[in-house]
Write an enzyme that holds these catalytic residues in place. Structure first.
Site, PDB file in Angstrom:
ATOM      1  N   LYS A 188       0.879  -1.176   0.000  1.00  0.00           N
ATOM      2  CA  LYS A 188       0.000   0.000   0.000  1.00  0.00           C
ATOM      3  C   LYS A 188       0.909   1.216   0.000  1.00  0.00           C
ATOM      4  O   LYS A 188       0.807   2.090   0.859  1.00  0.00           O
ATOM      5  CB  LYS A 188      -0.898  -0.109   1.247  1.00  0.00           C
ATOM      6  CG  LYS A 188      -2.068   0.825   1.299  1.00  0.00           C
ATOM      7  CD  LYS A 188      -3.125   0.599   0.241  1.00  0.00           C
ATOM      8  CE  LYS A 188      -4.107   1.761   0.313  1.00  0.00           C
ATOM      9  NZ  LYS A 188      -4.946   1.905  -0.868  1.00  0.00           N
ATOM     10  N   ASP A 221      -5.410  -3.361  -1.897  1.00  0.00           N
ATOM     11  CA  ASP A 221      -6.874  -3.281  -2.052  1.00  0.00           C
ATOM     12  C   ASP A 221      -7.274  -3.809  -3.437  1.00  0.00           C
ATOM     13  O   ASP A 221      -8.221  -4.589  -3.579  1.00  0.00           O
ATOM     14  CB  ASP A 221      -7.404  -1.855  -1.789  1.00  0.00           C
ATOM     15  CG  ASP A 221      -6.601  -0.752  -2.471  1.00  0.00           C
ATOM     16  OD1 ASP A 221      -5.553  -1.038  -3.091  1.00  0.00           O
ATOM     17  OD2 ASP A 221      -7.044   0.412  -2.401  1.00  0.00           O
TER      18      ASP A 221
END
Ligand code: IPM
Ligand code: MN
Length: 353
Positions: A188, A221
């Site tokens: 991320k 994600d």
């Protein structure tokens, strides 16, 4: 000399699924002369509540020095809400034995178990390498002004160059050895700039040593979405400790559920620990309903690590046979209990009595 295996059934459904795995390991050990010696340890919540001791002094060194592998069930008990014994034993072994590779294959063994529309065995066959000794699991941080309206909690996410590099390198080595096409690194780094930067730079550097293997980066994600939408795009995924924990539960679901998934906590060349991905599921404990296949496939993974890949393949084939015959627990569509589901696999090893 016999190779020693430490067997730690643990809490909840751990003892039942490990018993099923042990039936298979013991039969293979005898029939195929594997030369393994199994030593059982009763470390679990019961023992911890009774004695205050999670793992006796000296036990970690004993495992480190005198064992080839650890075969572990699950830890977690509602009577130990802070999970102290689990942290000491499971996370204790991951950290103190430096088991930096958490190897979690995502392989669909039977089309009927796939929860995804229009996908089958050809689409769900990849592996996830989860960094296993750093990240959010190091337990660094603390509370300030605890219990007040001004309370502050800090929980650090630690990445080291050494730790990041060795897990990424392992992923590429695995891809090379198994003829896998690509390695995907997931993190991320659009938000976690510092750790992410270290991961991405290291990934690019290591990838240069493997020009024959494709490499790409994906935010975690997006990874969760693509694992569901197009799992066929993955061969090898490498990620950090916390993201790896999360996405491997999703990976388990792609294989038919938590009851199907195996994992290895590995330090190449040293004593390594093998456990099914599922937890202790206290509400199912002792009811003969839990799926033993995750634990059985984990036994196969352990045998493979110990150099017995033929026997590991026999176990996988026997599991597939039991699934095809519908002799499984309810979670994957059968109607037998843990014991019978284990025996259904055992029979299909076709070993002489
Ligand atoms: C796992 C488990 C453990 C983890 C828990 C029991 C500490 O969820 O092995 O995936 O978070 O690593
Ligand atoms: Mn987990």
């Amino acid at each position: 000399m016999a190779k020693r295996i430490a067997v730690i059934p643990g809490d909840g459904i751990g003892p039942e699924v490990i018993a099923a795995g042990m039936r298979i390991l013991e039969r293979l050990n005898d029939a195929r002369g594997l030369g393994l010696e199994f030593v059982h340890f009763g470390w679990n919540a019961d023992q911890y509540l009774r004695t205050g001791i999670s793992m006796p002094p000296g036990a970690m060194d004993d495992i480190r020095n005198n064992y080839a592998a650890v075969y572990l069930g699950a830890f977690g008990d509602p009577r130990v809400p802070d999970m102290k014994h689990a942290a000491d034993i499971l996370l204790g072994m991951r950290f103190q034995l430096d088991l930096y590779v958490n190897y979690r294959p995502v392989k669909l063994l039977h089309d009927a178990l796939c929860p995804l529309k229009g996908k089958n065995r050809q689409h769900v066959d990849f592996v996830i390498f989860r960094e296993n000794t750093e990240g959010a699991y190091v337990g660094m941080g603390g509370n300030f002004k605890k219990g007040t309206a001004e309370e502050i909690a800090v929980q650090e996410d630690v990445s080291t160059r050494k730790g990041v590099e060795r897990i990424i390198r392992y992923a590429f080595e695995f891809a090379k050895a198994r003829g896998r096409k690509s390695v995907c690194m997931s993190d991320k780094n659009n938000v976690m700039r510092f750790g992410g930067d270290l991961w991405l730079r290291t990934f690019k550097e290591v990838a240069r040593g493997y020009p024959e293997i494709e490499h790409f980066h994906m935010f975690v994600d997006a990874l969760t979405m693509q694992m569901v939408r197009a799992p066929e795009m993955f061969d090898v995924i490498v990620t950090n400790n916390m993201f790896g924990d999360i996405v491997t539960d999703l990976g388990a679901a792609l294989q038919g559920g938590l009851g199907m998934a195996a994992s290895g906590n590995i330090h190449p060349g040293r004593v390594s620990l093998f456990e099914p991905i599922h937890g202790s599921a206290p509400k199912y404990a002792g009811k003969d309903v839990s799926n033993p296949i995750g634990a059985i496939l984990t036994a196969g993974m352990m045998l493979e690590y110990l150099g017995h890949s033929a026997e590991a393949a026999m176990i996988e084939r026997a599991v597939v046979g039991a699934i095809e015959a519908g002799e499984t627990t309810k979670d994957i569509g059968g109607n037998v209990g843990t014991k019978a589901a284990g025996e259904a696999v055992l029979q299909r090893l076709n070993l002489k009595a």
